[in-house]
Design a protein around this motif. Structure first.
Motif, PDB file in Angstrom:
ATOM      1  N   PHE A  20       0.697  -1.045   0.020  1.00  0.00           N
ATOM      2  CA  PHE A  20       0.177   0.151  -0.021  1.00  0.00           C
ATOM      3  C   PHE A  20       0.850   1.317  -0.049  1.00  0.00           C
ATOM      4  CE2 PHE A  20      -2.608   3.274   2.519  1.00  0.00           C
ATOM      5  CZ  PHE A  20      -3.547   3.470   1.661  1.00  0.00           C
ATOM      6  N   ASP A  21       1.734   1.388   0.737  1.00  0.00           N
ATOM      7  CA  ASP A  21       2.881   2.397   0.764  1.00  0.00           C
ATOM      8  C   ASP A  21       3.423   2.640  -0.652  1.00  0.00           C
ATOM      9  OD1 ASP A  21       2.178   3.152   3.488  1.00  0.00           O
ATOM     10  OD2 ASP A  21       3.791   2.122   4.287  1.00  0.00           O
ATOM     11  N   ASP A  22       3.913   1.509  -0.997  1.00  0.00           N
ATOM     12  CA  ASP A  22       4.625   1.527  -2.342  1.00  0.00           C
ATOM     13  C   ASP A  22       3.708   2.122  -3.403  1.00  0.00           C
ATOM     14  OD1 ASP A  22       6.900   0.851  -0.973  1.00  0.00           O
ATOM     15  OD2 ASP A  22       6.693  -1.367  -1.729  1.00  0.00           O
ATOM     16  N   ALA A  23       2.667   1.938  -3.376  1.00  0.00           N
ATOM     17  CA  ALA A  23       1.473   2.147  -4.398  1.00  0.00           C
ATOM     18  C   ALA A  23       1.203   3.741  -4.376  1.00  0.00           C
ATOM     19  CB  ALA A  23       0.336   1.206  -4.391  1.00  0.00           C
ATOM     20  N   LEU A  24       1.245   4.099  -2.742  1.00  0.00           N
ATOM     21  CA  LEU A  24       0.997   5.548  -2.422  1.00  0.00           C
ATOM     22  C   LEU A  24       1.954   6.445  -2.653  1.00  0.00           C
ATOM     23  CD1 LEU A  24      -1.443   6.953  -1.388  1.00  0.00           C
ATOM     24  CD2 LEU A  24      -0.773   6.675   0.840  1.00  0.00           C
ATOM     25  N   VAL A  76      -3.543   2.121  -6.081  1.00  0.00           N
ATOM     26  CA  VAL A  76      -3.677   1.748  -4.940  1.00  0.00           C
ATOM     27  C   VAL A  76      -4.827   0.935  -4.773  1.00  0.00           C
ATOM     28  CG1 VAL A  76      -4.809   2.827  -2.815  1.00  0.00           C
ATOM     29  CG2 VAL A  76      -2.995   4.110  -3.983  1.00  0.00           C
ATOM     30  N   LYS A  77      -5.777   0.864  -5.641  1.00  0.00           N
ATOM     31  CA  LYS A  77      -6.799  -0.020  -6.023  1.00  0.00           C
ATOM     32  C   LYS A  77      -6.282  -1.247  -6.038  1.00  0.00           C
ATOM     33  CE  LYS A  77     -10.928  -0.957  -8.478  1.00  0.00           C
ATOM     34  NZ  LYS A  77     -11.892  -0.647  -9.596  1.00  0.00           N
ATOM     35  N   LYS A  78      -5.205  -1.581  -6.628  1.00  0.00           N
ATOM     36  CA  LYS A  78      -4.560  -2.990  -6.995  1.00  0.00           C
ATOM     37  C   LYS A  78      -4.405  -3.816  -5.693  1.00  0.00           C
ATOM     38  CE  LYS A  78      -1.137  -5.510  -9.646  1.00  0.00           C
ATOM     39  NZ  LYS A  78      -1.728  -5.994 -10.751  1.00  0.00           N
ATOM     40  N   PRO A  79      -3.516  -3.256  -4.675  1.00  0.00           N
ATOM     41  CA  PRO A  79      -3.491  -4.046  -3.441  1.00  0.00           C
ATOM     42  C   PRO A  79      -4.655  -4.275  -2.688  1.00  0.00           C
ATOM     43  CG  PRO A  79      -1.999  -1.761  -3.692  1.00  0.00           C
ATOM     44  CD  PRO A  79      -2.985  -1.844  -4.702  1.00  0.00           C
ATOM     45  N   ARG A  84      -7.708  -8.309  -0.753  1.00  0.00           N
ATOM     46  CA  ARG A  84      -9.010  -8.616   0.049  1.00  0.00           C
ATOM     47  C   ARG A  84      -9.382 -10.069  -0.057  1.00  0.00           C
ATOM     48  NH1 ARG A  84     -14.966  -6.614  -2.187  1.00  0.00           N
ATOM     49  NH2 ARG A  84     -15.936  -6.765  -0.286  1.00  0.00           N
ATOM     50  N   PRO A  85      -9.309 -10.863  -0.777  1.00  0.00           N
ATOM     51  CA  PRO A  85      -9.778 -12.320  -0.799  1.00  0.00           C
ATOM     52  C   PRO A  85      -8.848 -13.170   0.182  1.00  0.00           C
ATOM     53  CG  PRO A  85      -9.015 -11.892  -2.799  1.00  0.00           C
ATOM     54  CD  PRO A  85      -8.961 -10.630  -2.185  1.00  0.00           C
ATOM     55  N   VAL A 107     -10.994   5.380   1.377  1.00  0.00           N
ATOM     56  CA  VAL A 107      -9.675   5.637   0.957  1.00  0.00           C
ATOM     57  C   VAL A 107      -9.801   5.949  -0.551  1.00  0.00           C
ATOM     58  CG1 VAL A 107      -7.297   4.925   0.863  1.00  0.00           C
ATOM     59  CG2 VAL A 107      -8.435   4.774   2.881  1.00  0.00           C
ATOM     60  N   LEU A 108     -10.229   4.813  -1.410  1.00  0.00           N
ATOM     61  CA  LEU A 108     -10.252   5.143  -2.620  1.00  0.00           C
ATOM     62  C   LEU A 108     -11.053   6.037  -3.040  1.00  0.00           C
ATOM     63  CD1 LEU A 108     -10.549   1.254  -3.457  1.00  0.00           C
ATOM     64  CD2 LEU A 108      -8.596   2.785  -3.997  1.00  0.00           C
TER      65      LEU A 108
END
Length: 129
Positions: A20-24, A76-79, A84-85, A107-108
């Motif tokens: 998440f941090d790396d995407a943000l 960010v949506k990808k992580p 999620r599953p 957040v999204l």
């Protein structure tokens, strides 16, 4: 982001947080190139090795930026979609329960509305030494 709470006891929480941090936050390309050159020439190591060993050393020397919403949202949506599953190997509980998924959607939404991205022309970083 402080509004996103996932269980620290979950086996996947650390991996998700890092992803998440790396995407943000994206590394400034110019800083990354300069630090990579120093690591290879003077420290005889690579960016990836140093990042794995001592990320604080890297992030003291490289600015990180939050891209515009149109670029940030899919990253960010990808992580969220990936993690999620997935379930914890020990507890078999998902990383995102109903409440966590509601937070993730908020957040999204904030990203989509442009409330998270850096503002153009306003520097949030300063020289540290």
């Amino acid at each position: 982001m402080d509004i996103l709470k996932v269980s620290r006891k979950h086996g996947l929480s650390k991996g998700f947080s890092r992803t998440f941090d790396d995407a943000l936050f994206l590394d400034d390309e110019i800083d990354k190139r300069l630090v990579t050159a120093v690591l290879e020439e003077k420290k005889e190591t690579t960016w990836d090795k140093k990042l794995a060993e001592d990320p604080d050393w890297i992030f003291k020397r490289v600015k990180r930026v939050v891209p515009p919403p149109k670029d940030l949202y899919p990253m960010v949506k990808k992580p969220f979609e990936t993690y999620r599953p997935l379930r914890c190997a020990r507890t078999r509980r998902p990383l995102f329960d109903f409440e966590n998924w509601k937070q993730a959607k908020n957040v999204l939404t904030a990203i989509h509305l442009g409330h998270v991205s850096d503002l153009p022309g306003i520097p949030f970083y300063f020289v540290r030494g």
